[in-house]
Scaffold this active site. Sequence first.
Site, PDB file in Angstrom:
ATOM      1  N   ASP A 139       0.852  -1.182   0.000  1.00 52.27           N
ATOM      2  CA  ASP A 139       0.000   0.000   0.000  1.00 52.27           C
ATOM      3  C   ASP A 139       0.889   1.233   0.000  1.00 52.27           C
ATOM      4  OD1 ASP A 139      -0.078   0.972   3.137  1.00 52.27           O
ATOM      5  OD2 ASP A 139      -0.043  -1.215   2.984  1.00 52.27           O
TER       6      ASP A 139
ATOM      7  N   GLU B 273      -6.935   4.428  12.456  1.00 52.03           N
ATOM      8  CA  GLU B 273      -5.804   4.264  13.371  1.00 52.03           C
ATOM      9  C   GLU B 273      -5.563   5.455  14.277  1.00 52.03           C
ATOM     10  OE1 GLU B 273      -1.764   4.796  11.482  1.00 52.03           O
ATOM     11  OE2 GLU B 273      -2.902   4.246   9.675  1.00 52.03           O
TER      12      GLU B 273
END
Length: 208
Positions: free
Chosen positions: A10, A97
């Site tokens: 990613d 996150e």
Amino acid sequence: MSTTFLKGIDVSHFQGSIDWQTVAKQVDFAYAKASEGNSVTDPCFSVNYAAMRAAGIARGAYHFLHADVDGAEQARHFLGLLGTPQAGDLPPMLDVEKACGMQCADIDSCALAWLTQVRKALSCTPLIYSSRAFWNSNLAGCAALTDFPLWIAEYTSAAAPVLPQGVSGYTIWQHSQTGKLDGIAGAVDLDLFNGSAQALAQLARPAR
């Protein structure tokens, strides 16, 4: 680690210019950051997303959640950047996150608003990305989030990640933040798809 996993990465603007034709020889799939919040666009997204498809890589896009901003607004921002899905594109991923100073219930509500709207708009089920520590501290009380495939971040040499509370399995495992690949200058996140090539193809969406 198991050799049955499929390799992926990613990326975002932090990786700079990427030689996707070279990268395509080393990975089976890749995700590019598209957006965060309700107004931020990753400056490399449009180039990366088009180049990933041109290189023949199964591609996906992800959004970085700001838990203090309306989740539906963030979904609209992301969907506007993504455009019309094409055959073989992988489901979007929501990166959760950071708490942004919000309480657990507010984080859960924000994430669910994004996930629900994107699922409805694209007729596919998005993935949710988080670490075990963040999930256990902020998301474990929301059973509805376990309806979405987990992309877990855990950096270990073990054969498998330890799952968060209330989660029975995972779809993708980000196992390193310091990977090296030809075609990318500097470090890149390394991911493993927990399944076969056929399973990855089944995860991909048909053209609408």
